[in-house]
Scaffold this active site. Structure first.
Site, PDB file in Angstrom:
ATOM      1  N   GLU A 211     -25.508 -89.948  12.074  1.00 21.57           N
ATOM      2  CA  GLU A 211     -25.861 -88.851  12.985  1.00 21.57           C
ATOM      3  C   GLU A 211     -26.530 -89.435  14.235  1.00 21.57           C
ATOM      4  O   GLU A 211     -27.668 -89.089  14.592  1.00 21.57           O
ATOM      5  CB  GLU A 211     -26.730 -87.801  12.286  1.00 21.57           C
ATOM      6  CG  GLU A 211     -25.979 -87.156  11.133  1.00 21.57           C
ATOM      7  CD  GLU A 211     -26.602 -85.876  10.580  1.00 21.57           C
ATOM      8  OE1 GLU A 211     -27.741 -85.561  10.920  1.00 21.57           O
ATOM      9  OE2 GLU A 211     -25.903 -85.197   9.797  1.00 21.57           O
ATOM     10  N   GLU A 340     -20.734 -86.250   4.653  1.00 24.20           N
ATOM     11  CA  GLU A 340     -21.766 -85.323   4.158  1.00 24.20           C
ATOM     12  C   GLU A 340     -21.192 -83.921   4.207  1.00 24.20           C
ATOM     13  O   GLU A 340     -20.766 -83.470   5.282  1.00 24.20           O
ATOM     14  CB  GLU A 340     -23.035 -85.385   5.022  1.00 24.20           C
ATOM     15  CG  GLU A 340     -23.804 -86.679   4.857  1.00 24.20           C
ATOM     16  CD  GLU A 340     -25.134 -86.702   5.602  1.00 24.20           C
ATOM     17  OE1 GLU A 340     -25.732 -85.614   5.810  1.00 24.20           O
ATOM     18  OE2 GLU A 340     -25.562 -87.807   5.973  1.00 24.20           O
TER      19      GLU A 340
HETATM   20  O1  AHR Z   1     -28.352 -84.806   3.564  1.00 30.23           O
HETATM   21  C1  AHR Z   1     -29.557 -84.572   4.229  1.00 30.23           C
HETATM   22  C2  AHR Z   1     -29.520 -84.967   5.693  1.00 30.23           C
HETATM   23  O2  AHR Z   1     -28.618 -84.150   6.377  1.00 30.23           O
HETATM   24  C3  AHR Z   1     -29.027 -86.354   5.979  1.00 30.23           C
HETATM   25  O3  AHR Z   1     -30.024 -87.309   5.851  1.00 30.23           O
HETATM   26  C4  AHR Z   1     -28.575 -86.248   7.397  1.00 30.23           C
HETATM   27  O4  AHR Z   1     -27.560 -87.168   7.701  1.00 30.23           O
HETATM   28  C5  AHR Z   1     -28.134 -84.799   7.521  1.00 30.23           C
HETATM   29  O5  AHR Z   1     -28.666 -84.210   8.652  1.00 30.23           O
END
Ligand code: AHR
Length: 537
Positions: A211, A340
């Site tokens: 991110e 994710e």
């Molecule tokens: O999964 C939790 C968080 O969500 C992660 O650390 C981040 O990459 C995302 O914003």
């Protein structure tokens, strides 16, 4: 009718809100085109994600060698057994946002001598208020060698996320050295040996930052592209073709996210389009968020549909970013890596120290089915996908606290869907009356995916209706069923879930399947995920 004519007539009928004539008895239909393979469903689409966040690592994975919790070299045994059952293909580590504050050197060498650091997630007021523990003050007991051991025990490949925000390309090269250099040849290979592994770990998958538009450095896409190119250029790779994953767009379906994808790729190819040959994937993160109170257990029927509707956005995100990527990468050398994804609630936590630890219900099971089916329908675009996160966290497969352990409905969907792994994705179409909810909102009546494995067709279907079954006619185009096995995950209450006292409250059940021929009827129970494993004649 030839296939093209059939498709055109079907599309016309669907557009007009009609079902094909042959399906008038049932109000839903499913069409599986056996002669239309679309590419392999890579096992990596069923991957997982583990971060040093809340209760994921301590005590989800790591309980310690002297723990009363049954363990294998300090790693929770029940978790390993369930991961093996899942055929878990790949696990991402150490973050997430944590990755861009993590110095891998803190997690190597004798455990007793490793430094204690403040965990990145102490930035979150909830964690800051919670009692002290390894979640707040990172003891680094679980480092690279321990993670590799976890992967080896599970039979999964490791996917490491390198720190681009606060470490240098040289630190990255050194981490690759520690992991992949030949036995005994470098100082870091010797440290690896004293950490328990003479032989290299041969890590192939490397994420470069996380991110990077946010917690990974607040970059603009052009700035990040330059950093990314610097990190991946001329890395000593010990004869392996390392698979680099660039930090891609974030969660929202908005112009800023597409601008990131475009801005990154535009700058990446600005020096030479050759760079594309060295990029394995562009990461994309997408969470769907609970409406209303945000409680994972206490929600209305309206909240149920609202979350499923959000999960369904994944499909348009994949196609939208894929199209944007094609503007700069005509041959689509770079694939999408959805590293994710999951349903993110706002409470209650299973333990206050375990940040973002929610108990999933049948609602989250359906989010899982909808999302995995979406991935299966786009095998040519996706290289890897990772559920966030594996244990004691957002879209968790497992609840674990000290000696107590419970698989969640999310785990059960992964377990059912593993039958798709390595199959040829088949063209899958379906239709059913849509469901109305809230004020004038609508959601589709059935969706799913199919794959071919020799003479077996695996079909998975989600019926999202909170209270009504859906009868459908299943058409196998280009084949005929000899027999079938059915597995159904359903519960009388949409809030049904497992917890430490009731670890088996929600489990899939085998259902009788008296099925034969090219066309047969099937009734999908309300709020359910169904798998049919059809043997072809
Ligand atoms: O999964 C939790 C968080 O969500 C992660 O650390 C981040 O990459 C995302 O914003």
């Amino acid at each position: 009718m030839r296939r093209r004519e059939f498709l055109l007539s079907t599309m016309a009928m669907t557009a007009a809100g009609l079902a094909p004539r042959s399906t008038r008895a049932a109000d839903g239909w499913v069409e599986i085109l056996i002669d239309e393979p679309r590419g392999e469903i890579a096992p990596e689409l069923h991957g997982h994600f583990t971060e040093h966040l809340g209760g994921v690592v301590y005590d989800g994975i790591w309980v310690g060698e002297d723990s009363k919790v049954p363990n294998l070299n300090g790693i929770r045994k029940a978790l390993v057994e369930h991961m093996r059952q899942l055929k878990a293909p790949v696990v991402r580590w150490a973050g997430g946002c944590f990755a861009d504050s993590y110095n891998w050197r803190d997690g190597v060498g004798p455990r007793a001598k490793r430094p204690v650091r403040s965990n990145f997630w102490t930035v979150d007021p909830e964690l800051w208020k919670a009692p002290d523990g390894p979640q707040k003050y990172e003891p680094n007991t679980f480092g690279t060698a321990e993670f590799m051991r976890f992967c080896q025990l599970c039979g999964a490949k490791p996917y490491l996320a390198a720190n681009l925000r606060s470490l240098t390309p040289n630190d990255f090269d050194d981490w690759v050295d520690y992991c992949n250099s030949p036995a005994g040849r470098t100082t870091l290979a010797q440290i690896r040996a004293s950490d328990g592994s003479q032989e290299p770990f041969n890590v192939l998958y490397w994420g470069i930052g996380n991110e990077s538009w946010g917690c990974g450095g607040d970059f603009r896409p052009e700035e990040y592209a330059i950093e990314f190119r610097r990190f991946i250029s001329w890395v000593p790779d010990y004869g392996l073709k390392l698979r680099y994953v660039a930090s891609g767009p974030g969660a929202a379906m908005d112009d800023a996210q597409i601008a990131w994808t475009r801005g990154f790729l535009q700058e990446l190819v600005a020096k030479s389009a050759e760079t594309l040959n060295r990029v394995y994937g562009l990461s994309m993160h997408y969470y769907c968020w609970t409406s209303g109170k945000g409680d994972s257990l206490d929600f209305t029927v309206d909240d149920w549909y609202q979350l499923l509707l959000q999960a369904d956005v994944m499909e348009s995100l994949i196609t939208k970013h894929w199209l944007a990527m094609g503007e700069f990468d005509k041959d689509h050398k770079v694939k999408l890596v959805v590293d994710e994804w999951g349903a993110w609630h706002r409470g209650p936590a299973i333990d206050p120290r375990y940040l973002f630890s929610y108990v999933p219900t049948m609602r989250d099971a359906l989010v899982t089915g909808i999302t995995l089916d979406t991935f299966h329908r786009h095998p040519e675009k996706l290289a890897m996908c990772n559920d966030a996160q594996l244990v004691n966290c957002i879209h968790t497969l497992f609840l674990a606290r000290e000696e107590r352990f419970a698989p969640t409905p999310v785990f059960h969907v992964f377990d059912m869907y593993k039958a798709h792994q390595s199959g040829q994705a088949l063209r899958f179409m379906c239709d059913a009356p849509s469901i109305s909810f809230g004020t004038g909102k609508r959601f589709w009546g059935l969706a799913g995916s199919a794959s071919l494995h020799g003479k077996t067709v695996v079909v998975t279907v989600v019926n999202p209706h909170a209270s009504e079954p859906r009868a459908a006619e299943i058409n196998l185009r280009g084949g005929s069923a000899r027999s079938a096995k059915a597995t159904v995950l359903a519960a009388p209450d949409i809030h049904a879930h497992n917890d430490f006292d009731h670890p088996q409250a929600v489990e899939p059940k085998a259902a009788p399947a008296d099925v034969s021929g090219a066309r047969f009827s099937w009734t999908f129970p309300p709020a359910s995920v169904t798998k049919l494993e059809i043997e072809l004649a």
